[in-house]
Design a protein around this motif. Structure first.
Motif, PDB file in Angstrom:
ATOM      1  N   GLN A 107       9.788 -10.710  -5.265  1.00 50.71           N
ATOM      2  CA  GLN A 107       9.403  -9.545  -4.458  1.00 50.71           C
ATOM      3  C   GLN A 107       9.988  -8.256  -5.046  1.00 50.71           C
ATOM      4  O   GLN A 107       9.366  -7.193  -4.960  1.00 50.71           O
ATOM      5  CB  GLN A 107       9.835  -9.764  -2.998  1.00 50.71           C
ATOM      6  CG  GLN A 107       8.943 -10.801  -2.290  1.00 50.71           C
ATOM      7  CD  GLN A 107       9.558 -11.446  -1.077  1.00 50.71           C
ATOM      8  OE1 GLN A 107      10.784 -11.547  -0.960  1.00 50.71           O
ATOM      9  NE2 GLN A 107       8.719 -11.917  -0.167  1.00 50.71           N
TER      10      GLN A 107
ATOM     11  N   GLN B 299      10.209  -9.204   8.183  1.00 46.08           N
ATOM     12  CA  GLN B 299       9.463 -10.467   8.096  1.00 46.08           C
ATOM     13  C   GLN B 299      10.058 -11.430   7.076  1.00 46.08           C
ATOM     14  O   GLN B 299       9.767 -12.627   7.130  1.00 46.08           O
ATOM     15  CB  GLN B 299       7.990 -10.174   7.753  1.00 46.08           C
ATOM     16  CG  GLN B 299       7.240  -9.493   8.895  1.00 46.08           C
ATOM     17  CD  GLN B 299       5.757  -9.350   8.617  1.00 46.08           C
ATOM     18  OE1 GLN B 299       5.313  -9.333   7.479  1.00 46.08           O
ATOM     19  NE2 GLN B 299       4.969  -9.218   9.675  1.00 46.08           N
TER      20      GLN B 299
ATOM     21  N   PRO C 132       4.251 -15.301  -1.416  1.00 43.49           N
ATOM     22  CA  PRO C 132       5.225 -16.306  -1.875  1.00 43.49           C
ATOM     23  C   PRO C 132       5.420 -17.438  -0.864  1.00 43.49           C
ATOM     24  O   PRO C 132       5.630 -18.582  -1.251  1.00 43.49           O
ATOM     25  CB  PRO C 132       6.523 -15.510  -2.067  1.00 43.49           C
ATOM     26  CG  PRO C 132       6.300 -14.165  -1.483  1.00 43.49           C
ATOM     27  CD  PRO C 132       4.834 -13.954  -1.323  1.00 43.49           C
ATOM     28  N   GLU C 133       5.321 -17.105   0.415  1.00 45.09           N
ATOM     29  CA  GLU C 133       5.507 -18.133   1.439  1.00 45.09           C
ATOM     30  C   GLU C 133       4.405 -19.196   1.334  1.00 45.09           C
ATOM     31  O   GLU C 133       4.681 -20.396   1.381  1.00 45.09           O
ATOM     32  CB  GLU C 133       5.487 -17.464   2.822  1.00 45.09           C
ATOM     33  CG  GLU C 133       5.950 -18.351   3.941  1.00 45.09           C
ATOM     34  CD  GLU C 133       6.255 -17.549   5.206  1.00 45.09           C
ATOM     35  OE1 GLU C 133       7.185 -16.720   5.176  1.00 45.09           O
ATOM     36  OE2 GLU C 133       5.559 -17.738   6.212  1.00 45.09           O
TER      37      GLU C 133
ATOM     38  N   GLY D  89      -5.155  -8.526   0.158  1.00 43.29           N
ATOM     39  CA  GLY D  89      -4.621  -7.585   1.141  1.00 43.29           C
ATOM     40  C   GLY D  89      -3.792  -6.517   0.472  1.00 43.29           C
ATOM     41  O   GLY D  89      -2.737  -6.802  -0.082  1.00 43.29           O
ATOM     42  N   GLY D  90      -4.258  -5.282   0.493  1.00 39.87           N
ATOM     43  CA  GLY D  90      -3.487  -4.169  -0.063  1.00 39.87           C
ATOM     44  C   GLY D  90      -3.612  -4.038  -1.564  1.00 39.87           C
ATOM     45  O   GLY D  90      -2.835  -3.314  -2.179  1.00 39.87           O
TER      46      GLY D  90
ATOM     47  N   TYR E 113      -1.669  -8.920   6.214  1.00 40.92           N
ATOM     48  CA  TYR E 113      -1.908  -7.991   7.323  1.00 40.92           C
ATOM     49  C   TYR E 113      -2.687  -6.739   6.924  1.00 40.92           C
ATOM     50  O   TYR E 113      -3.504  -6.219   7.689  1.00 40.92           O
ATOM     51  CB  TYR E 113      -0.535  -7.601   7.869  1.00 40.92           C
ATOM     52  CG  TYR E 113      -0.438  -6.319   8.643  1.00 40.92           C
ATOM     53  CD1 TYR E 113      -0.690  -6.313  10.014  1.00 40.92           C
ATOM     54  CD2 TYR E 113      -0.063  -5.127   8.036  1.00 40.92           C
ATOM     55  CE1 TYR E 113      -0.573  -5.135  10.747  1.00 40.92           C
ATOM     56  CE2 TYR E 113       0.059  -3.956   8.756  1.00 40.92           C
ATOM     57  CZ  TYR E 113      -0.201  -3.959  10.104  1.00 40.92           C
ATOM     58  OH  TYR E 113      -0.087  -2.804  10.822  1.00 40.92           O
ATOM     59  N   GLU E 114      -2.448  -6.230   5.700  1.00 38.42           N
ATOM     60  CA  GLU E 114      -3.050  -4.954   5.298  1.00 38.42           C
ATOM     61  C   GLU E 114      -4.486  -5.109   4.807  1.00 38.42           C
ATOM     62  O   GLU E 114      -5.140  -4.121   4.475  1.00 38.42           O
ATOM     63  CB  GLU E 114      -2.184  -4.263   4.233  1.00 38.42           C
ATOM     64  CG  GLU E 114      -1.847  -5.076   2.985  1.00 38.42           C
ATOM     65  CD  GLU E 114      -0.530  -5.844   3.098  1.00 38.42           C
ATOM     66  OE1 GLU E 114      -0.433  -6.678   4.019  1.00 38.42           O
ATOM     67  OE2 GLU E 114       0.367  -5.635   2.262  1.00 38.42           O
TER      68      GLU E 114
ATOM     69  N   VAL F 110       0.831  -1.208   0.000  1.00 38.22           N
ATOM     70  CA  VAL F 110       0.000   0.000   0.000  1.00 38.22           C
ATOM     71  C   VAL F 110       0.868   1.262   0.000  1.00 38.22           C
ATOM     72  O   VAL F 110       0.563   2.254  -0.656  1.00 38.22           O
ATOM     73  CB  VAL F 110      -0.936  -0.009   1.240  1.00 38.22           C
ATOM     74  CG1 VAL F 110      -1.700   1.299   1.384  1.00 38.22           C
ATOM     75  CG2 VAL F 110      -1.901  -1.198   1.158  1.00 38.22           C
TER      76      VAL F 110
ATOM     77  N   ASP G 124      -0.675 -11.093  11.041  1.00 36.83           N
ATOM     78  CA  ASP G 124       0.237  -9.953  11.045  1.00 36.83           C
ATOM     79  C   ASP G 124       1.370 -10.063  10.022  1.00 36.83           C
ATOM     80  O   ASP G 124       2.304  -9.269  10.060  1.00 36.83           O
ATOM     81  CB  ASP G 124       0.767  -9.668  12.459  1.00 36.83           C
ATOM     82  CG  ASP G 124       1.571 -10.821  13.010  1.00 36.83           C
ATOM     83  OD1 ASP G 124       1.776 -11.805  12.270  1.00 36.83           O
ATOM     84  OD2 ASP G 124       2.010 -10.724  14.165  1.00 36.83           O
ATOM     85  N   ILE G 125       1.275 -11.015   9.101  1.00 34.92           N
ATOM     86  CA  ILE G 125       2.283 -11.102   8.034  1.00 34.92           C
ATOM     87  C   ILE G 125       1.763 -10.348   6.809  1.00 34.92           C
ATOM     88  O   ILE G 125       0.645 -10.605   6.345  1.00 34.92           O
ATOM     89  CB  ILE G 125       2.549 -12.563   7.634  1.00 34.92           C
ATOM     90  CG1 ILE G 125       2.632 -13.460   8.867  1.00 34.92           C
ATOM     91  CG2 ILE G 125       3.764 -12.653   6.720  1.00 34.92           C
ATOM     92  CD1 ILE G 125       3.950 -13.744   9.380  1.00 34.92           C
ATOM     93  N   ALA G 126       2.582  -9.442   6.283  1.00 37.74           N
ATOM     94  CA  ALA G 126       2.158  -8.603   5.163  1.00 37.74           C
ATOM     95  C   ALA G 126       2.072  -9.424   3.870  1.00 37.74           C
ATOM     96  O   ALA G 126       2.764 -10.425   3.693  1.00 37.74           O
ATOM     97  CB  ALA G 126       3.127  -7.436   4.987  1.00 37.74           C
ATOM     98  N   THR G 127       1.208  -8.956   2.962  1.00 31.02           N
ATOM     99  CA  THR G 127       0.963  -9.636   1.692  1.00 31.02           C
ATOM    100  C   THR G 127       2.263  -9.917   0.932  1.00 31.02           C
ATOM    101  O   THR G 127       2.441 -11.002   0.377  1.00 31.02           O
ATOM    102  CB  THR G 127       0.018  -8.767   0.826  1.00 31.02           C
ATOM    103  OG1 THR G 127      -1.202  -8.570   1.561  1.00 31.02           O
ATOM    104  CG2 THR G 127      -0.302  -9.431  -0.497  1.00 31.02           C
ATOM    105  N   MET G 128       3.180  -8.948   0.915  1.00 30.54           N
ATOM    106  CA  MET G 128       4.443  -9.082   0.186  1.00 30.54           C
ATOM    107  C   MET G 128       5.221 -10.326   0.637  1.00 30.54           C
ATOM    108  O   MET G 128       5.862 -11.003  -0.166  1.00 30.54           O
ATOM    109  CB  MET G 128       5.279  -7.817   0.430  1.00 30.54           C
ATOM    110  CG  MET G 128       6.586  -7.746  -0.317  1.00 30.54           C
ATOM    111  SD  MET G 128       6.375  -7.479  -2.097  1.00 30.54           S
ATOM    112  CE  MET G 128       6.347  -5.700  -2.183  1.00 30.54           C
ATOM    113  N   VAL G 129       5.156 -10.623   1.910  1.00 31.75           N
ATOM    114  CA  VAL G 129       5.881 -11.767   2.476  1.00 31.75           C
ATOM    115  C   VAL G 129       5.015 -13.022   2.443  1.00 31.75           C
ATOM    116  O   VAL G 129       5.491 -14.128   2.178  1.00 31.75           O
ATOM    117  CB  VAL G 129       6.316 -11.442   3.927  1.00 31.75           C
ATOM    118  CG1 VAL G 129       6.921 -12.661   4.609  1.00 31.75           C
ATOM    119  CG2 VAL G 129       7.305 -10.273   3.926  1.00 31.75           C
TER     120      VAL G 129
END
Lengths: 371, 371
Positions: A227, A332, B205-206, B220-221, B189-190, A202, B197-202
Motif C-alpha cells: 500500500q 479500514q 490486497p485483502e 475502482g478509482g 467503494y470509489e 482518487v 464500502d471498502i476502498a480499493t486501496m484496502v
C-alpha cells in the motif's frame, strides 16, 4: 525509500507515523521513519514538556514532528467552555444518560476528570502547546483541522519547521497552499479519524496536481509495504500512517478489551460517524455509533458541541471497557491489524513489503531487476 | 504491462476496459487492452449477435470478453415481470410521477419502449445472451452480480473461456472462488456502479490474499497510469476500468447534456445511491438521487423492484435531457474526465502514465533505471 521531502527532513524512509503515544512516535523515528506525536491530549503544557523531554532522549537525534488541532475558524472571544456547554439541548444529555444506563455503565470515581475534553480542540490550548513545542527541535508541525493561523505558520518557519495540514479534497488542499503551508496530507475516505468521502486512490493524485510543486503525503488505507508503494505511485512524496500503530506493543490504549476488538475487527467493521466530534470521523462501528447514526435518534450535534457532550461518556465507556459501546478512531486497514507486534517489527515488514511491491511492478513493466 | 493473466488471455497490456458500447470495447482491444462488452442492454439475442459480429470484424483477431448480469439468487419459477410490477407500492409510483411532473418531463412518444428494462437482469435473458455468446471466440465471461450458476461456469470452461466475477468484500470473493470462477474483480467503494464500502486501496490486497492463487483485477478509482501502477502494486494481475471510457469519442451516450455533465463533474459529485437499482451503486449525484436518498421521502425499493419502478422515468429523463435529474453510473474518477478523446489517446496516456509511475517509484526505492 527517499523523496525530496524525506531528504529535506533528514529521514531514511518517507514513512510518517502519526500516534498519540510518545513511545510509538519515538520507535517510528528510531526505526528510520518520521514519528509524529499527536498533542491533542496535552491540555497541560507541563505534560507535553515532560513527554517531549522523553522524546529527545529516545529518538537518537533523529527527526520527529508534532500534530496539533487548531480549528480553522477562530472561536469567538470571551466564550468559555461553560458557555458552549449551555448550548447543548437537554434532550441530547438525556439520550447520553439513557444509553449509558441501558448498558449499566458506572459513574467515574469522584474527582476523576474525563480524559478527553473539548479544551484540547481550542485555539488557546493549541497555542500553549506550541509555546512548549518551539523549544524542541521538532521538524514538522501538522494541523489536523484546516490551515493553522498565519502567525503560527510564520513562527514555525522562523524555527525552520515545516508545516503540514490534512486535506480531504483538492479545494481544501488549495486553501492550505494559499495559506503558505509546506506539506499537504491527502487523507482519503478509508482513513481513521476525520475524513471526507473521496477515496485515497482518487484523492492523492488530485491533490498532488492541485498543489504542485508542494509535496503531498498519502493517508488512508495504508498499512502494508504494498500500500505504501501504491501511495507513492499515485504521486505522493511519502505516506502517513496512523491506525497501524494502535496495536503495537508500545501503544498505551489502557484497555485490553479495546486492543482485542481492534485485533478482531475486519475492514468492514468501521463507520464514518459524527458520534465522536460532530464531524464525520471513521471509527470502529459500535452500538454507540449506531445510536448516534440512527435516523430515529436525536443525531449528533455539530462540532464542538458533540465532543463536549460525549466526553465524559466516552471516558466511562473506556474505563469500564463496556464491550458493545467501546470504540476508537481507526481506518479500514484495521482488517490487517491481527497481532500485537513491536513498532520495529511492523516497520521492517513495511519496508520489506515495499521492496516486494517494487519488484512486482518492475516484473509487470518488463524491467528486470539490475541492482 | 504483462502478468500471468494477461499472457493467458493473449493481451498486450493488463488493462481491462468494461463498456456497454461495442465501438469502445473494440477500440480498447485494438489498442492492446482487453475490451469487455457489457451485455445488459441486449434483451433481444439478435441484437447481441449483430454487435458480436461487428466486434469480430473490428478487433483484428485480438481478445475480448463479455459481461452479463446474472443475479446470484435464482428467480422463483413462474414469476413474470407483471407479477413483480404488482409488488410495487402505489405510493412509490406516485412519488415517481410527482417528481417527473415537478420537472415537466414529457411522456415517451406512443409505442416507444423505455430503454432499460428489468428483463436484462433476469436469468433467462442472461442465458439467452450466453447461447449467442458461446458461438463467438470470447476469452472472458464476467458476471456483475455474484457467481454465475455452476452449469454456466462449466459451459464457459468447456469453451476455454475464463469466468470472472465482481466482489466488494473478501467474503464475496471467497464465495466466488468456491464456486469455481477464475478471476475476481475487486471493486472498491470509489468505483462506478454497484459497489460496497471498502476502498480499493484496502480491498485489493485483502481479496488477493483471500483467494490466492486466483488472479485479481483492481477496480475502482483507476483512471490514470499512476492509478494503474498503484492497483498493480497492491497485488492485482490487472486493472478493470469502466468509467473512464464514458467520455471517449467512441462512446454513444446519446445525450450531449450527459456528456457535458460528466466532463464538468468533480470527484465529489458522485454518490452511492440505491436510486437506480435498489442496491447501492455509485452514480452522478442529481436531484433524482437526492430525492430517493432523502430520509423524508419513500426511499428506494429493494432490487429488482426499484429498477422496474424507475425504468421508464430514467428513459424519459435521458431522452429529454432533464438537467437536474440527468445522471449515470460513474466512479469518483469522473473528476479527471475533463475532455472527450479517442480511446486510443486515452489508452496511450494510461500506458505512458504507468511507465512514469514505475520510473518514479524506482527512483524513490533507489533503483536506477537500467534498460
Amino acid at each position: 525509500m527517499e523523496t525530496e521531502l524525506s531528504r529535506k527532513l533528514g529521514v531514511e524512509h518517507a514513512i510518517f507515523g502519526f500516534t498519540p503515544f510518545p513511545a510509538v512516535a519515538a520507535a517510528i523515528t528510531r526505526a528510520g521513519g518520521f514519528g509524529v506525536l499527536g498533542a491533542v491530549r496535552y491540555t497541560a503544557p507541563d505534560d507535553l514538556k515532560r513527554d517531549l523531554d522523553w522524546m529527545q532522549v529516545h529518538t537518537d537525534g533523529k527527526p520527529y514532528g508534532l500534530d496539533v488541532v487548531m480549528p480553522a475558524k477562530k472561536a469567538v472571544d470571551g466564550i468559555s467552555e461553560a458557555d458552549i456547554e449551555a448550548m447543548i439541548p437537554p434532550g441530547h444529555r438525556d439520550f447520553v444518560r439513557d444509553k449509558l444506563a441501558e448498558h449499566r455503565v458506572p459513574e467515574l470515581p469522584e474527582g476523576e476528570a474525563s480524559g478527553w475534553r473539548i479544551t484540547g480542540w481550542m485555539e488557546q490550548v493549541a497555542r500553549n502547546q506550541l509555546d512548549v513545542a518551539f523549544d524542541y527541535p521538532i521538524k514538522l508541525l501538522a494541523n489536523a483541522l484546516g490551515s493553522p493561523p498565519a502567525d503560527v505558520i510564520a513562527r514555525a518557519h522562523d524555527h525552520g519547521i515545516l508545516v503540514a495540514a490534512l486535506a480531504g479534497s483538492a479545494k481544501h488542499a488549495r486553501r492550505h497552499a494559499e495559506a503558505g503551508i509546506d506539506v499537504v496530507v491527502a487523507q482519503g475516505y478509508e482513513a481513521g479519524g476525520h475524513t471526507g468521502d473521496i477515496a485515497t486512490m482518487v484523492l492523492v493524485p488530485e491533490i498532488a496536481e492541485a498543489v504542485a510543486p508542494l509535496p503531498v503525503l498519502a493517508a488512508g488505507g495504508i498499512g502494508s509495504g504494498e500500500q505504501i508503494a501504491a501511495g507513492l505511485a499515485l504521486g505522493a512524496q511519502g505516506v502517513w500512517l496512523g491506525s497501524l500503530w494502535l496495536t503495537t506493543t508500545e501503544a498505551e490504549l489502557h484497555s485490553r478489551a479495546l486492543t482485542e476488538k481492534l485485533l478482531a475487527a475486519g475492514s468492514g467493521d468501521t463507520v464514518r460517524s459524527r458520534a465522536l466530534t460532530g464531524k464525520p470521523a471513521r471509527q470502529l462501528r459500535t452500538e454507540w455509533t449506531d445510536a448516534w447514526d440512527d435516523p430515529a435518534g436525536p443525531g449528533a450535534l455539530p462540532m464542538p458541541l458533540q465532543g463536549l457532550l460525549v466526553a465524559e461518556a466516552v471516558s466511562r465507556i473506556q474505563k469500564y471497557e463496556v464491550g458493545p459501546l467501546l470504540g476508537t478512531p481507526v481506518g479500514q486497514i484495521v482488517g490487517r491489524m491481527n497481532e500485537e507486534r513491536a513498532v520495529q517489527d511492523v516497520f521492517d515488514e513495511l519496508t520489506r513489503g515495499f521492496e516486494r511491491a517494487i519488484d512486482r511492478v518492475n516484473r509487470i513493466a518488463g524491467r528486470p531487476r539490475e541492482v
